[in-house]
Design a protein around this motif. Sequence first.
Motif, PDB file in Angstrom:
ATOM      1  N   GLU A 118      10.415   1.363  -3.751  1.00 45.06           N
ATOM      2  CA  GLU A 118       9.960   1.039  -5.100  1.00 45.06           C
ATOM      3  C   GLU A 118       8.671   0.228  -5.113  1.00 45.06           C
ATOM      4  N   SER A 168      18.741   0.706  -2.826  1.00 50.50           N
ATOM      5  CA  SER A 168      17.452   0.022  -2.964  1.00 50.50           C
ATOM      6  C   SER A 168      17.681  -1.422  -3.370  1.00 50.50           C
ATOM      7  N   SER A 177      11.972   6.883  -6.066  1.00 46.99           N
ATOM      8  CA  SER A 177      13.139   6.154  -5.565  1.00 46.99           C
ATOM      9  C   SER A 177      14.433   6.620  -6.215  1.00 46.99           C
TER      10      SER A 177
END
Length: 351
Positions: A155, A185, A162
């Motif tokens: 990101e 993430s 993402s």
Amino acid sequence: MADVEAVYEELMPQSSENNPEPSQTGADGDTAAPSAGEEAHCAPSCLKMMDEKLHPIEEQLQYLLNKADEFQTHLIHSGDRLQSEGFARVVPTFLHTCQPYFTYLESTARNSSPDRTPLPTYIHTRLLQFSEQLCSRLEQLLIMYASFGYLSLEEENPLCISHFYIGQCQVDNIRLSIFRYCLPSPFLTSTDSGLYKRMRWNVERVRETEGGGGGGQEEKKERGMGGTQVTESAEKEEKKEERLEGEQDSATEYYFLCCEDVPVLEGGEAVREMRAEDRAVRTWSIGQWVQTYPDPETEDIYEWVLCTVPQGQYRELLCLGVEEPSSCIATDCLLELLLSQAGPSSNVRTT
């Protein structure tokens, strides 16, 4: 894709006698498959009829899966880097192409209202299986392109991919837009909190505007009885005002499926701080993003302008255990939580 309501009617069995029981959701949030009793209750001719109605939907799924296979084949077997880079640039367009299909699957399977008959369990389950299958395939495709260096899943990169959109639905007054992260993430890119996001739901609670709806219809009727003709421009203006009122009367909330590695002591007790000798267990939870700075209610524009990264808290609402749920099961869990309006005691953690 065809109009959702029209296709919904097409998927409903013609005879109510052949309509299996509506979808059942288990205690763990999983969408239950048709039980033996339900399948026995539904005649073979009914199952065959539902399979026939699902066939064009499954064909569309197969088409999208085949396209994903083509992208992967070109990536693996093509020795031309320029050609592979060209396909990498087409991948975002392909994701966009899949969006209407995701919306169709999720909305047809999940949309509900008091005056709408639930879909048969068999069809409901199959539609969500199609969604899960396509989601998994796209995830694999993006990870593979990233492993070859053609895409970024981080990101921090403004050009990253993402996460991607996997559908929208509305259950009663709750409207969900669903997104899937290719890999776990960091919950915040600015700091390592040990918390990683896997899914995001944008939730809107749709509310009727006070004094709207029927009142507006009565006003139009009275004007008509009085002989006053409503011009086309006036009607357009009324519709615009109603739309703006509806937008102002709904706020977006953000919910996440997250995971974190929790260290476990020899006795089995979980602790928050990790030590070298501790073993870690990955646990999954659903929580809400609660913004703390800038204050969402502030009218000071400078707070927003001067803020480089918004700060907030992860408000844990539901612990799902150590097994990662599928995207469909996680959505089931969130919907059950939102509809119940009363979940387990919440733990607020600053991130």
